[in-house]
Scaffold this motif. Structure first.
Motif, mmCIF file in Angstrom:
data_model
loop_
_atom_site.group_PDB
_atom_site.id
_atom_site.type_symbol
_atom_site.label_atom_id
_atom_site.label_comp_id
_atom_site.label_asym_id
_atom_site.label_seq_id
_atom_site.Cartn_x
_atom_site.Cartn_y
_atom_site.Cartn_z
ATOM 1 N N ALA A 325 0.938 -1.435 -0.564
ATOM 2 C CA ALA A 325 -0.144 -0.136 -0.454
ATOM 3 C C ALA A 325 0.755 1.568 -0.252
ATOM 4 C CB ALA A 325 -1.102 0.163 1.350
ATOM 5 N N LYS A 326 2.203 1.201 0.789
ATOM 6 C CA LYS A 326 2.924 2.251 0.398
ATOM 7 C C LYS A 326 4.279 1.971 -0.069
ATOM 8 C CE LYS A 326 1.888 3.682 5.039
ATOM 9 N NZ LYS A 326 1.289 5.515 5.074
ATOM 10 N N GLY A 327 3.319 1.610 -1.394
ATOM 11 C CA GLY A 327 4.596 1.397 -2.787
ATOM 12 C C GLY A 327 6.325 0.854 -2.641
ATOM 13 N N ILE A 328 6.347 0.649 -1.530
ATOM 14 C CA ILE A 328 7.761 -0.235 -0.872
ATOM 15 C C ILE A 328 7.858 -1.639 -1.509
ATOM 16 C CG2 ILE A 328 9.146 -0.877 0.956
ATOM 17 C CD1 ILE A 328 7.215 1.308 2.453
ATOM 18 N N ALA A 329 7.211 -2.225 -1.692
ATOM 19 C CA ALA A 329 7.385 -3.565 -2.910
ATOM 20 C C ALA A 329 6.021 -4.030 -3.612
ATOM 21 C CB ALA A 329 7.044 -4.363 -1.439
ATOM 22 N N PHE A 330 6.327 -4.286 -4.909
ATOM 23 C CA PHE A 330 5.210 -4.116 -5.507
ATOM 24 C C PHE A 330 4.651 -6.305 -5.536
ATOM 25 C CE2 PHE A 330 7.772 -0.635 -5.804
ATOM 26 C CZ PHE A 330 7.528 0.079 -6.281
ATOM 27 N N GLY A 331 4.006 -6.250 -6.399
ATOM 28 C CA GLY A 331 3.520 -7.264 -6.971
ATOM 29 C C GLY A 331 3.274 -7.465 -8.425
ATOM 30 N N THR A 332 2.844 -8.598 -8.948
ATOM 31 C CA THR A 332 2.128 -8.561 -10.052
ATOM 32 C C THR A 332 1.067 -9.388 -10.351
ATOM 33 O OG1 THR A 332 2.940 -11.117 -10.436
ATOM 34 C CG2 THR A 332 4.514 -9.213 -11.146
ATOM 35 N N ILE A 333 0.222 -9.667 -11.519
ATOM 36 C CA ILE A 333 -0.955 -9.675 -11.501
ATOM 37 C C ILE A 333 -1.489 -11.272 -11.982
ATOM 38 C CG2 ILE A 333 -3.265 -9.888 -12.953
ATOM 39 C CD1 ILE A 333 -2.760 -6.735 -14.562
ATOM 40 N N ILE A 353 16.628 -3.678 -4.806
ATOM 41 C CA ILE A 353 16.371 -2.962 -3.772
ATOM 42 C C ILE A 353 15.544 -1.930 -3.826
ATOM 43 C CG2 ILE A 353 18.334 -1.121 -2.899
ATOM 44 C CD1 ILE A 353 20.803 -2.819 -4.144
ATOM 45 N N HIS A 354 14.710 -1.867 -4.707
ATOM 46 C CA HIS A 354 14.145 -0.280 -4.927
ATOM 47 C C HIS A 354 12.776 -0.759 -5.555
ATOM 48 C CE1 HIS A 354 17.558 1.298 -5.915
ATOM 49 N NE2 HIS A 354 17.793 2.366 -5.572
ATOM 50 N N GLU A 355 12.456 -1.687 -5.633
ATOM 51 C CA GLU A 355 11.394 -2.670 -6.936
ATOM 52 C C GLU A 355 10.927 -3.826 -5.898
ATOM 53 O OE1 GLU A 355 10.166 -1.887 -10.285
ATOM 54 O OE2 GLU A 355 9.991 0.571 -10.434
ATOM 55 N N PRO A 356 11.635 -4.213 -4.796
ATOM 56 C CA PRO A 356 11.241 -5.589 -5.092
ATOM 57 C C PRO A 356 9.641 -6.603 -4.553
ATOM 58 C CG PRO A 356 11.319 -4.294 -2.577
ATOM 59 C CD PRO A 356 11.153 -3.141 -3.927
ATOM 60 N N SER A 357 9.809 -7.504 -4.524
ATOM 61 C CA SER A 357 8.438 -8.076 -4.188
ATOM 62 C C SER A 357 8.257 -8.376 -2.664
ATOM 63 C CB SER A 357 8.486 -9.555 -4.816
ATOM 64 O OG SER A 357 9.275 -10.375 -4.260
ATOM 65 N N PRO A 358 6.962 -8.703 -1.719
ATOM 66 C CA PRO A 358 6.928 -8.567 -0.612
ATOM 67 C C PRO A 358 7.963 -9.618 -0.123
ATOM 68 C CG PRO A 358 5.000 -7.941 -1.842
ATOM 69 C CD PRO A 358 5.506 -7.981 -3.215
ATOM 70 N N ARG A 359 8.019 -10.596 -0.913
ATOM 71 C CA ARG A 359 8.680 -12.652 -0.758
ATOM 72 C C ARG A 359 9.930 -11.721 -0.350
ATOM 73 N NH1 ARG A 359 9.153 -17.581 -4.048
ATOM 74 N NH2 ARG A 359 9.943 -18.964 -2.031
ATOM 75 N N PRO A 594 22.494 -5.949 -1.326
ATOM 76 C CA PRO A 594 21.363 -6.227 -1.755
ATOM 77 C C PRO A 594 20.089 -6.010 -0.934
ATOM 78 C CG PRO A 594 21.983 -7.987 -1.355
ATOM 79 C CD PRO A 594 23.389 -7.360 -0.679
ATOM 80 N N ILE A 595 19.796 -5.059 -0.421
ATOM 81 C CA ILE A 595 18.866 -4.877 0.945
ATOM 82 C C ILE A 595 18.347 -3.956 0.843
ATOM 83 C CG2 ILE A 595 18.401 -5.268 2.738
ATOM 84 C CD1 ILE A 595 20.512 -6.926 4.058
ATOM 85 N N PRO A 596 16.111 -3.851 0.400
ATOM 86 C CA PRO A 596 15.671 -2.463 -0.155
ATOM 87 C C PRO A 596 16.499 -1.660 1.458
ATOM 88 C CG PRO A 596 14.406 -4.117 -0.534
ATOM 89 C CD PRO A 596 16.192 -5.071 0.733
ATOM 90 N N PRO A 597 16.644 -0.294 2.190
ATOM 91 C CA PRO A 597 16.639 -0.181 3.299
ATOM 92 C C PRO A 597 15.549 -0.421 3.750
ATOM 93 C CG PRO A 597 17.024 1.547 1.622
ATOM 94 C CD PRO A 597 16.734 0.498 0.593
ATOM 95 N N SER A 598 14.166 -0.362 3.729
ATOM 96 C CA SER A 598 13.161 -0.419 4.444
ATOM 97 C C SER A 598 13.055 -1.727 4.774
ATOM 98 C CB SER A 598 11.594 -0.409 4.130
ATOM 99 O OG SER A 598 11.206 -1.045 2.458
ATOM 100 N N SER A 599 13.363 -2.194 4.136
ATOM 101 C CA SER A 599 13.989 -4.042 4.961
ATOM 102 C C SER A 599 14.712 -4.350 6.036
ATOM 103 C CB SER A 599 13.845 -5.061 3.570
ATOM 104 O OG SER A 599 14.319 -6.653 4.188
ATOM 105 N N GLY A 600 15.700 -3.684 5.215
ATOM 106 C CA GLY A 600 16.780 -3.205 6.377
ATOM 107 C C GLY A 600 16.375 -3.232 7.953
ATOM 108 N N TYR A 601 15.460 -1.584 7.643
ATOM 109 C CA TYR A 601 15.272 -1.237 9.199
ATOM 110 C C TYR A 601 14.817 -2.117 9.927
ATOM 111 C CZ TYR A 601 16.943 2.944 6.870
ATOM 112 O OH TYR A 601 17.540 3.665 6.826
#
Length: 716
Positions: A325-333, A353-359, A594-601
């Motif tokens: 919802a916050k645009g931090i991770a992305f899914g596909t149809i 790093i910038h467009e990770p999947s939630p997994r 190779p870790i998204p910053p928000s995931s690292g925090y």
């Protein structure tokens, strides 16, 4: 990874005052309660006041009138044990690829080994396997089974990660020679390491090792007591019926998975008008009729199962939707014909790093929780770990000393039944030489790094003994990940290319996973059995495990290529351990993190929560309340696993067992965990049958129906 103890037993032996002598009074009470649930009480006795404590320290008293077992190590016991271990190897690879949880073969080997060998001993002539079959030979059988089923963890962790990263051949069958030789390298270290550790952890420190204690009581109940034969008959029937049921359900359901296996409840609600329910389907909230993981829940109990489901809920019902919802991770149809149906589980990413999947985003917090929880447990028990290392080193120095130092630990085993130093020492030396040759010739790793991996394997075996002896959990995933961090640093120091660094990182990490068999030695100790006989049986089982584990992995990989290929959007095997190993290998070998910053925090916050939780358990929370403390190992696995079916099944199994025990205790103690063991082994073997059917072109994917599956697309 969790090692689950069989928790049913019908006879509680008399306990001396010094039992549990290495624990405080509060710890004794908690352990007695746990082992009592593991072992049950005598049939006809009410739980509670009749059981004040149980013997976890000293060998069971000799039973008058019991025949003397002249031969503990027999061909029939080793052969049957290895066959049963092969079944457990299949189950463990299946379960490990599904959830990262594997189980020892002690309960299955004890009961089914008894069911096969006891009638054979009475009906067959001596030259065909007849003759007295007692508890000590039964122990040899279950030890061979445990060893034969032990090496599957290599193929549910490092090897699939290597194939996902493209570090080996395209298909495992092209590498079968290398798989077998590397498995040989890992097969025998654990057997050697347990021998010097036995004297400290079992004879001196007297740790409980709940699985080993429960196996000893199970075997004792099958052979000793006025109701032993009736008890054995009931348990054996329960296990066999559960085993057959699980095999049939797993195989038959493959032809109608949407009706007999997976219930897509939220997709059905979406179809009848609740449009927003498809979001829960997208996040993996599906009910699955999996006997194995219902059985796993029955074995592991409330704490681990509820923590596992809690971790899944936090990851896949709270954090996952928030970061999308916050645009931090992305899914596909996932399916254009179903509005709102998304796939959030992709691992083949252009910009992780910038467009990770939630997994991908959730892997890092899950991995750090595993590491923090496991090693904080070790740190909180540093005194006994330090003492164990000193004791082991002291025994080795004493072996070569000319001063004749007197050993302060009395070994109750007769000299001729002990494993001599030359036996386990020669196995260790030969294993080390073979490992150096294989790693150098086949993988190009220098001898120094290989020897360092062997050394860390020995050091980490202390952690495994300490953890499994006190908590019944051997944190092999965390141990492997920690060793990856160490060897990742070495790879950077030697300026390896990224791919070479990743491969050697994974291989060196797997070398430190030499499975320990000290739980079997606890069973051996309590039954007054021969460690030498068990050592030989374990060696035979390890040889079987080398070929079984490698061959089964090739079978599963051939039937389900998605295990080793991240380009598949869906897969029947979520491989949570593999994702953790892969993530660490990439992180320590890459030039940039190779870790998204928000995931690292988030990982740091949750890792700190794991540390605080474990420290609080050992410092301020009384042992009687420890079952209420979240298990961060299980929570971490819930984050890494991208489906919620198994946490739900384990939650259901543990809840069922809890109320079964409360309401029908005698029935529970007779049947519950025999049924659980049958469920686990049966579904694993059913998975092998399905894999063979898939390779043969006669599986449900070819002849099954998609009724009940989302979008009428086959979902088996």
């Amino acid at each position: 990874m969790v090692t689950a103890a069989p928790r049913d037993q019908d006879q509680i032996a008399y306990v001396q005052e010094e039992s549990l002598s290495s624990y405080t009074e509060e710890e004794k009470s908690a352990i007695i309660a746990d082992i009592t649930s593991v072992s049950g009480g005598s049939e006809g006795l009410e739980p509670g006041p009749h059981v004040q404590s149980i013997n976890t320290d000293d060998p069971f008293p000799e039973v008058p009138g019991t025949p003397v077992e002249k031969q503990q190590l027999t061909v029939r016991a080793v052969l049957v044990g290895c066959i049963l271990g092969g079944i457990i190897a299949a189950s463990n690879i299946y379960l490990g690829l599904k959830t990262g949880w594997t189980f020892g073969a002690s309960l299955f080997g004890s009961i089914i080994g008894f069911a096969i060998l006891k009638p054979l001993s009475r009906s067959a002539p001596t030259f065909l396997g007849g003759g007295y079959f007692g508890p000590k030979e039964n122990n040899v059988c279950q030890s061979a089974a445990t060893s034969a089923g032990s090496l599957g963890l290599l193929f549910t962790s490092g090897f699939p990660a290597a194939y996902q990263l493209g570090l080996l051949s395209v298909h495992p069958k092209d590498d079968i020679g290398r798989l077998i030789t590397f498995t040989i390298c890992c097969a025998f270290f654990g057997l050697s390491f347990t021998q010097p550790l036995r004297k400290f952890y079992i004879l001196k420190l007297k740790l409980v090792f709940p699985s080993g204690v429960a196996a000893a009581y199970t075997i004792q109940s099958l052979h000793v007591g006025k109701n032993a034969e009736a008890t054995a008959r009931k348990k054996t029937k329960a296990l066999i019926y559960a085993f057959i049921f699980a095999i049939l359900l797993r195989v038959v359901s493959e032809y109608a998975p949407g009706l007999l296996w997976d219930w897509h409840v939220f997709y059905a609600l979406n179809r009848i008008g609740w449009s927003s329910a498809i979001a829960a389907e997208s996040w993996g909230w599906i009910w699955e009729w999996t006997p194995a993981f219902i059985g796993v829940g029955m074995l592991t109990g409330i704490n681990a199962s509820y923590s596992f489901l809690g971790g899944s809920f936090l990851a896949w019902a709270v954090l996952g939707p928030i970061i999308v919802a916050k645009g931090i991770a992305f899914g596909t149809i996932a399916n254009p014909s179903i509005p709102g149906y998304m796939n959030y589980m992709g691992m083949s990413l252009q910009d992780p790093i910038h467009e990770p999947s939630p997994r991908y985003w959730l892997i890092w917090p899950g991995t750090l929780m595993l590491l923090c929880a496991s090693f904080t447990e070790v740190a909180c028990n540093w005194r006994s770990l330090y003492a164990a290392m000193r004791s082991a080193c002291g025994m080795l120095l004493q072996r070569f000393s000319k001063d004749g130092v007197v050993d302060d630990v009395v070994d109750p085993v007769p000299e001729h039944e002990r494993v001599p130093f030359w036996a386990w020492g020669s196995v260790l030396v030969l294993s080390t030489i073979v490992t150096c040759v294989v790693m150098g010739v086949q993988f190009g790793q220098n001898v120094g790094v290989t020897l360092l991996a062997v050394l860390f394997s020995f050091l980490f075996s202390f952690i495994g003994c300490e953890s499994s002896g006190r908590t019944n959990i051997n944190p092999v995933t965390s141990i492997g990940n920690a060793s990856q961090l160490i060897f990742g640093g070495l790879g950077r120091g030697q300026n390896y290319a990224i791919k070479r660094g990743e491969l050697l990182n994974l291989l060196s990490g797997m070398l430190t996973l030499a499975g320990d068999m000290i739980g079997d030695l606890k069973t051996t100790h309590l039954l007054r059995a021969s460690p030498k006989a068990v050592f030989v049986a374990q060696l035979c089982g390890a040889v079987v495990s080398i070929f079984m584990a490698s061959g089964l992995y090739v079978v599963f990989s051939t039937a389900y290529p998605c295990i080793n290929d991240l380009s598949y959007t869906t897969c029947a095997f979520p491989t949570p351990d593999v994702q953790s190993w892969r993530a660490v290998a990439v992180a320590v070998s890459s030039s940039t993190l190779p870790i998204p910053p928000s995931s690292g925090y988030a990982a740091i916050v949750l890792g700190l929560a794991a540390v605080i939780s474990v420290v609080a358990k050992y410092t301020v929370i009384p042992p009687k309340y420890h079952d209420f403390i979240p298990n961060f190992n299980a929570i971490g696995i819930g984050f890494i696993m991208n489906v919620c079916t198994y946490p739900l099944a384990m939650f259901s199994g543990s809840t069922l067992a809890f109320f079964w025990r409360r309401m029908f205790f005698n029935n529970y103690q007779m049947y519950c965990f025999a049924v659980a063991a049958g469920f686990i082994a049966g579904e694993g073997l059913g998975g092998i049958v399905n894999a063979i059917f898939t390779i043969s072109g006669i599986s449900g994917a070819t002849y099954g129906t998609p009724v009940g599956c989302p979008g009428s697309v086959y979902c088996g």
